[in-house]
Design a protein around this motif. Structure first.
Motif, short mmCIF file in Angstrom:
data_model
loop_
_atom_site.label_atom_id
_atom_site.label_comp_id
_atom_site.label_asym_id
_atom_site.label_seq_id
_atom_site.Cartn_x
_atom_site.Cartn_y
_atom_site.Cartn_z
N PHE A 32 0.83 -1.20 0.00
CA PHE A 32 0.00 0.00 0.00
C PHE A 32 0.87 1.25 0.00
O PHE A 32 0.54 2.24 -0.64
N TYR A 33 2.01 1.20 0.70
CA TYR A 33 2.92 2.33 0.71
C TYR A 33 3.43 2.64 -0.69
O TYR A 33 3.52 3.79 -1.09
N CYS A 34 3.76 1.59 -1.43
CA CYS A 34 4.27 1.81 -2.80
C CYS A 34 3.19 2.42 -3.68
O CYS A 34 3.47 3.29 -4.50
N LEU A 35 1.96 1.98 -3.50
CA LEU A 35 0.89 2.54 -4.30
C LEU A 35 0.59 3.98 -3.91
O LEU A 35 0.32 4.82 -4.75
N ALA A 36 0.63 4.25 -2.62
CA ALA A 36 0.40 5.62 -2.17
C ALA A 36 1.53 6.54 -2.64
O ALA A 36 1.28 7.69 -3.00
N PHE A 41 -7.47 -12.76 -11.96
CA PHE A 41 -8.32 -11.59 -11.75
C PHE A 41 -8.39 -11.18 -10.29
O PHE A 41 -8.64 -10.02 -9.99
N ALA A 42 -8.17 -12.11 -9.36
CA ALA A 42 -8.20 -11.77 -7.93
C ALA A 42 -7.05 -10.82 -7.56
O ALA A 42 -7.30 -9.75 -6.99
N PRO A 43 -5.77 -11.14 -7.87
CA PRO A 43 -4.72 -10.16 -7.56
C PRO A 43 -4.86 -8.86 -8.34
O PRO A 43 -4.53 -7.79 -7.83
N LEU A 44 -5.36 -8.94 -9.57
CA LEU A 44 -5.57 -7.72 -10.34
C LEU A 44 -6.62 -6.84 -9.69
O LEU A 44 -6.50 -5.61 -9.65
N GLY A 45 -7.67 -7.46 -9.17
CA GLY A 45 -8.70 -6.71 -8.48
C GLY A 45 -8.18 -6.04 -7.22
O GLY A 45 -8.49 -4.88 -6.94
N TRP A 46 -7.36 -6.77 -6.45
CA TRP A 46 -6.77 -6.19 -5.25
C TRP A 46 -5.83 -5.04 -5.60
O TRP A 46 -5.80 -4.01 -4.93
N LEU A 92 -7.93 -2.06 -6.56
CA LEU A 92 -8.56 -1.50 -5.37
C LEU A 92 -7.55 -0.68 -4.56
O LEU A 92 -7.85 0.45 -4.13
N LEU A 93 -6.35 -1.21 -4.35
CA LEU A 93 -5.33 -0.47 -3.60
C LEU A 93 -4.87 0.77 -4.35
O LEU A 93 -4.64 1.82 -3.75
N TYR A 94 -4.75 0.67 -5.66
CA TYR A 94 -4.33 1.82 -6.45
C TYR A 94 -5.38 2.93 -6.39
O TYR A 94 -5.04 4.11 -6.24
N LEU A 95 -6.65 2.56 -6.51
CA LEU A 95 -7.71 3.56 -6.42
C LEU A 95 -7.80 4.16 -5.03
O LEU A 95 -8.07 5.36 -4.87
N ALA A 96 -7.56 3.36 -3.99
CA ALA A 96 -7.55 3.89 -2.63
C ALA A 96 -6.41 4.88 -2.45
O ALA A 96 -6.58 5.93 -1.81
#
Length: 106
Positions: free
Chosen positions: A2-6, A80-85, A88-92
């Motif tokens: 999440f830190y990397c995405l943020a 599709f499960a890891p892609l969805g996560w 979701l994290l990228y949009l968050a």
């Protein structure tokens, strides 16, 4: 993760307040592809897949395509499960960046 995405959205905040991208923007641009490449290489080792010596470098340079191909190659439709996560994290993280930039702009 999440830190990397943020951190990838730090560029927007930095640019909004200083008018130019700085060291944080460079760091954000490097963190996402390198973390994805490291994950792909670690997952390949965990699954005991035989990959070329420079596979990590290849994934780092072509991460949008190579990571998708690797996911669907190793997991099939379950990719599709890891892609969805990830989405979701990228949009968050993007929402977090917008909220922070709105609060700072006030």
């Amino acid at each position: 993760m999440f830190y990397c995405l943020a951190a990838s959205n730090v560029d927007e905040i930095c640019e909004a307040h200083s008018g130019k991208s700085g060291l944080l923007a460079l760091l954000a641009a490097v963190l996402l592809p390198s973390s994805i490449a490291l994950w792909v290489v670690a997952d390949a080792r965990k699954r005991r897949l035989s990959v070329p010596y420079d596979f990590g470098t290849f994934v780092l340079m072509t991460w949008p395509v190579a990571a998708l191909i690797y996911l669907f190659y190793t997991r099939g439709w379950r990719a599709f499960a890891p892609l969805g996560w990830f989405l979701l994290l990228y949009l968050a993280a993007a929402l977090f960046a917008v909220i922070v930039s709105f609060i700072v702009a006030m």
